[in-house]
Scaffold this active site. Structure first.
Site, mmCIF file in Angstrom:
data_model
loop_
_atom_site.group_PDB
_atom_site.id
_atom_site.type_symbol
_atom_site.label_atom_id
_atom_site.label_comp_id
_atom_site.label_asym_id
_atom_site.label_seq_id
_atom_site.Cartn_x
_atom_site.Cartn_y
_atom_site.Cartn_z
ATOM 1 N N GLU A 1 -23.024 -14.137 12.779
ATOM 2 C CA GLU A 1 -21.626 -14.619 12.838
ATOM 3 C C GLU A 1 -20.994 -14.435 14.215
ATOM 4 O OE1 GLU A 1 -20.355 -11.936 9.855
ATOM 5 O OE2 GLU A 1 -20.049 -13.497 8.353
ATOM 6 N N GLN B 1 8.989 2.800 -4.953
ATOM 7 C CA GLN B 1 9.082 2.172 -6.282
ATOM 8 C C GLN B 1 8.749 3.183 -7.378
ATOM 9 O OE1 GLN B 1 6.495 -1.260 -5.828
ATOM 10 N NE2 GLN B 1 7.866 -2.249 -4.360
ATOM 11 N N CYS C 1 6.974 2.457 0.463
ATOM 12 C CA CYS C 1 6.779 1.197 -0.247
ATOM 13 C C CYS C 1 6.516 1.435 -1.733
ATOM 14 C CB CYS C 1 5.684 0.374 0.437
ATOM 15 S SG CYS C 1 5.848 -1.376 0.077
ATOM 16 N N GLY D 1 5.489 4.000 -2.935
ATOM 17 C CA GLY D 1 6.000 5.366 -3.119
ATOM 18 C C GLY D 1 7.478 5.366 -3.477
ATOM 19 N N GLU E 1 5.048 3.978 9.005
ATOM 20 C CA GLU E 1 3.854 4.471 9.713
ATOM 21 C C GLU E 1 3.411 3.518 10.827
ATOM 22 O OE1 GLU E 1 3.994 3.394 6.604
ATOM 23 O OE2 GLU E 1 2.150 2.446 5.888
ATOM 24 N N GLY F 1 -13.194 0.124 19.034
ATOM 25 C CA GLY F 1 -11.734 -0.028 19.138
ATOM 26 C C GLY F 1 -11.102 1.140 19.865
ATOM 27 N N HIS G 1 7.221 0.181 5.815
ATOM 28 C CA HIS G 1 6.044 0.955 6.222
ATOM 29 C C HIS G 1 6.330 1.584 7.588
ATOM 30 C CE1 HIS G 1 3.115 -0.064 3.114
ATOM 31 N NE2 HIS G 1 3.781 -1.206 3.033
ATOM 32 N N GLY H 1 0.714 0.803 -1.873
ATOM 33 C CA GLY H 1 -0.451 0.498 -2.691
ATOM 34 C C GLY H 1 -0.185 -0.680 -3.604
ATOM 35 N N THR I 1 -33.443 6.044 22.378
ATOM 36 C CA THR I 1 -32.661 4.991 23.059
ATOM 37 C C THR I 1 -33.143 3.579 22.705
ATOM 38 O OG1 THR I 1 -34.054 5.027 25.006
ATOM 39 C CG2 THR I 1 -32.126 6.466 25.048
HETATM 40 N N1 GLN Z 1 2.670 -3.341 -4.745
HETATM 41 C C1 GLN Z 1 4.018 -3.166 -4.341
HETATM 42 C C2 GLN Z 1 4.683 -4.488 -3.998
HETATM 43 O O1 GLN Z 1 4.037 -5.479 -3.837
HETATM 44 C C3 GLN Z 1 4.073 -2.229 -3.162
HETATM 45 C C4 GLN Z 1 3.455 -2.769 -1.937
HETATM 46 C C5 GLN Z 1 3.110 -1.730 -0.923
HETATM 47 O O2 GLN Z 1 3.144 -0.543 -1.213
HETATM 48 N N2 GLN Z 1 2.768 -2.155 0.282
HETATM 49 O O3 GLN Z 1 5.873 -4.538 -3.846
#
Ligand code: GLN
Length: 553
Positions: free
Chosen positions: A155, A387, A383, A385, A525, A26, A523, A356, A193
């Site tokens: 595959e 929450q 995300c 983070g 990033e 890639g 997100h 996460g 090789t």
């Molecule tokens: N698990 C959380 C949700 O579904 C956060 C998702 C995430 O961090 N991408 O809202």
């Protein structure tokens, strides 16, 4: 007529790999794209993966690395991230094709009666479908097509067969780059090789003659790959020596295009494209290779610390911000289950709690955020983070017994006294099917005037990518705001009763109370690019620089 001219100009670069996976196909393909883009050509990419999942969205990041989300909400392989970053483009679902997606489409057509009366077969039905994908909506000067997996994989055979047929039909328009690995045998002190020869023989067996070979190895100045070994590979692959390129491991992925500049890659590309290429890389690549100091340490508190690929885009976004600020950054993965989290964080200059899923590690993330808030450690929540920042603030500042829906099992009844500050986005509670069913892709966010976010983005309204099922529950927003955690970014929409409503997108503490405490439901990033670092990561980097008194060494 115009279409005919466009068709004549189409150029396809196929990239295959052999010996083992994970050798940087890639990155090499993206570097080739960067060469062409930096010479003024328009480039797009398709990555074909031979596995049977419809997309990687349902795979654990520990199994597959990060799930990279595109603007259109496609959940894709992390290589798409390399492509978007190296080529500075925005790709769509067209660029990410798995065997599962192909078979699914064919089986749906079969049920719809599209093949009525006929037998549906690998050849021609599957191969034709794959060939259609190769050329679909081709409106760029060059399309790079990466075939995932390694030659010899069962595959992958159907993709190679489709490629063979495609090449036959597109004479002169196709350039085939094959990458392979040359292992170093420590006991005999030499490179071997043979595995690479076998992978080339396998290609020739299926009727594919590569146009250029890239020999990946751990070659160093003290232990170089010999010219004779390169010549041997040229001999076995019917190529001239300049068509075989040695690409040793580099310290950074951004070193790959810089290294390839010194090789015959450009000459090979010029021979294929049929003109001289004036290659001018973006500044980032030169700046990246320069010594930068001092070093700043950013903690990434997560539950998957064994595989940094699980957070690839977050790490790359932080690097881009560091290069823009002229400093060095080390993103250290810190296990959220560690007992001595505070001690680990005391050595850091900033904290990121990334996205996460699942309850494991949540309490540790909350602890880390508490540390950052109380000790004025710059913090960016992404995300999950965001929450967790809400739960932390509600529990420790507002005195609310706060929870996230994800802290409980699927059918578990939640006691009324437990306040679900993070719960389903309206509608998400009814969705049981997995894969592509979250709130995915680009959504708008309106920014509050005079907020940190608005000043960093330098905009009133922004677009960011999303991947979540849960959300801050708006009835608690006021309680949080009263104590200082304010909503500064909202997605505004009309709800089921046609009333104006919103989803929380960004929250922050005032700069009077904390040097940098910003969290986003999106997100960011995925939107960071080497030459255009993302404002929220730049904000974190700047805050770390400003708050640090004695740089770590
Ligand atoms: N698990 C959380 C949700 O579904 C956060 C998702 C995430 O961090 N991408 O809202």
């Amino acid at each position: 007529m115009l279409e005919l001219i466009n068709r004549c100009m189409a150029k396809y670069i196929f990239v295959t790999g052999g010996v083992v996976s994970g050798i940087g196909k890639g990155i090499t393909a993206a570097s080739i794209g960067l060469f062409l883009k930096s010479a003024g050509m328009t480039v797009d990419v398709i990555k074909f993966d031979p596995y049977l999942n419809i997309d990687p969205g349902t795979m654990s990041p520990f199994e597959h690395g990060e799930v990279y989300v595109l603007n259109d909400g496609s959940e894709t392989d992390l290589d798409l991230g390399h492509y978007e970053r190296f080529l500075d483009v925005e790709l769509s679902s067209l660029s990410s094709v798995n065997a599962g997606k192909i078979y699914n489409a064919i089986l749906e057509r079969e049920r719809a009666g599209d093949y009525l009366g006929k037998t549906v077969q690998l050849i021609p039905n599957v191969t034709n479908h794959i060939k259609d994908c190769f050329a679909k909506d081709m409106d760029k000067d060059v399309r790079i097509i990466e075939i995932g997996g390694s030659t010899g994989d069962m595959e992958g055979e159907i993709f190679l067969e489709s490629f063979r047929q495609f090449r036959r039909q597109h004479d002169g328009e196709v350039f085939h780059v094959h990458l392979g690995y040359v292992p170093f045998l420590a006991c005999s002190g030499e490179y071997k090789t043979k595995p690479m020869q076998v992978s080339i023989r396998e290609l020739l067996r299926v009727g594919l003659q590569p146009d250029m070979i890239v020999m990946r190895s751990e070659s160093t100045e003290e232990r170089p790959l010999q010219k004779s070994q390169i010549e041997k590979i040229a001999l076995f692959s019917n190529l001239k020596t300049h068509q075989v390129i040695s690409l040793p491991d580099q310290n950074s992925i951004y070193g790959v295009p810089m290294y390839l500049r010194q090789t015959d890659l450009q000459l090979n590309l010029e021979e294929f494209i049929g003109k001289k290429l004036n290659v001018e890389f973006p500044d980032f690549y030169t700046n990246f290779s320069k010594e930068r100091e001092p070093l700043y340490k950013i903690a990434l508190v997560t539950k998957y610390t064994q595989l940094s690929d699980s957070y690839l885009s977050v790490i790359e976004a932080m690097k881009a911000a560091a290069v823009a600020e002229g400093v060095e950054v080390d993103v250290e993965l810190v296990d959220s289950d560690r007992d001595d989290l505070d001690q680990a964080l005391s050595k850091m200059d900033g904290l990121i709690v990334p996205g996460g899923f699942g309850k494991r590690g949540m309490e540790g993330k909350i602890k880390a955020i508490k540390y950052a808030r109380e000790n004025k450690l710059p913090f960016l929540g992404i995300c999950l983070g965001l929450q967790m920042a809400v739960i932390e603030f509600a529990r420790n500042v507002c005195g609310v017994d706060a929870y996230s829906r994800e802290m409980f099992d699927e059918n578990e009844m939640v006691d009324e006294s437990k306040k679900l500050l993070i719960d389903f986005i309206p509608g998400q509670q009814y969705i049981k099917r997995k894969g592509g069913t979250m709130r995915l892709g680009e959504y708008a966010c309106e920014l509050e005037k005079d907020s940190i976010a608005a000043s960093l983005y330098e905009a009133k309204s922004i677009l960011e990518r999303h991947r979540h099922r849960l959300e801050v529950q708006n009835q608690y927003v006021e309680i949080l705001a009263q104590k200082g955690l304010k909503v500064t970014g909202k997605f505004e929409y009309k709800n089921e009763s046609n009333q104006s409503d919103y989803l929380v997108e960004i929250m922050e503490l005032s700069p009077k109370d904390h040097p940098y405490f910003v969290a986003t439901q999106a997100h960011p990033e995925f939107k960071s690019r080497p030459n255009r670092p993302h404002p929220l990561f730049v904000g974190l980097m700047k805050a770390s620089i400003q708050t640090k008194k004695s740089p770590a060494t």
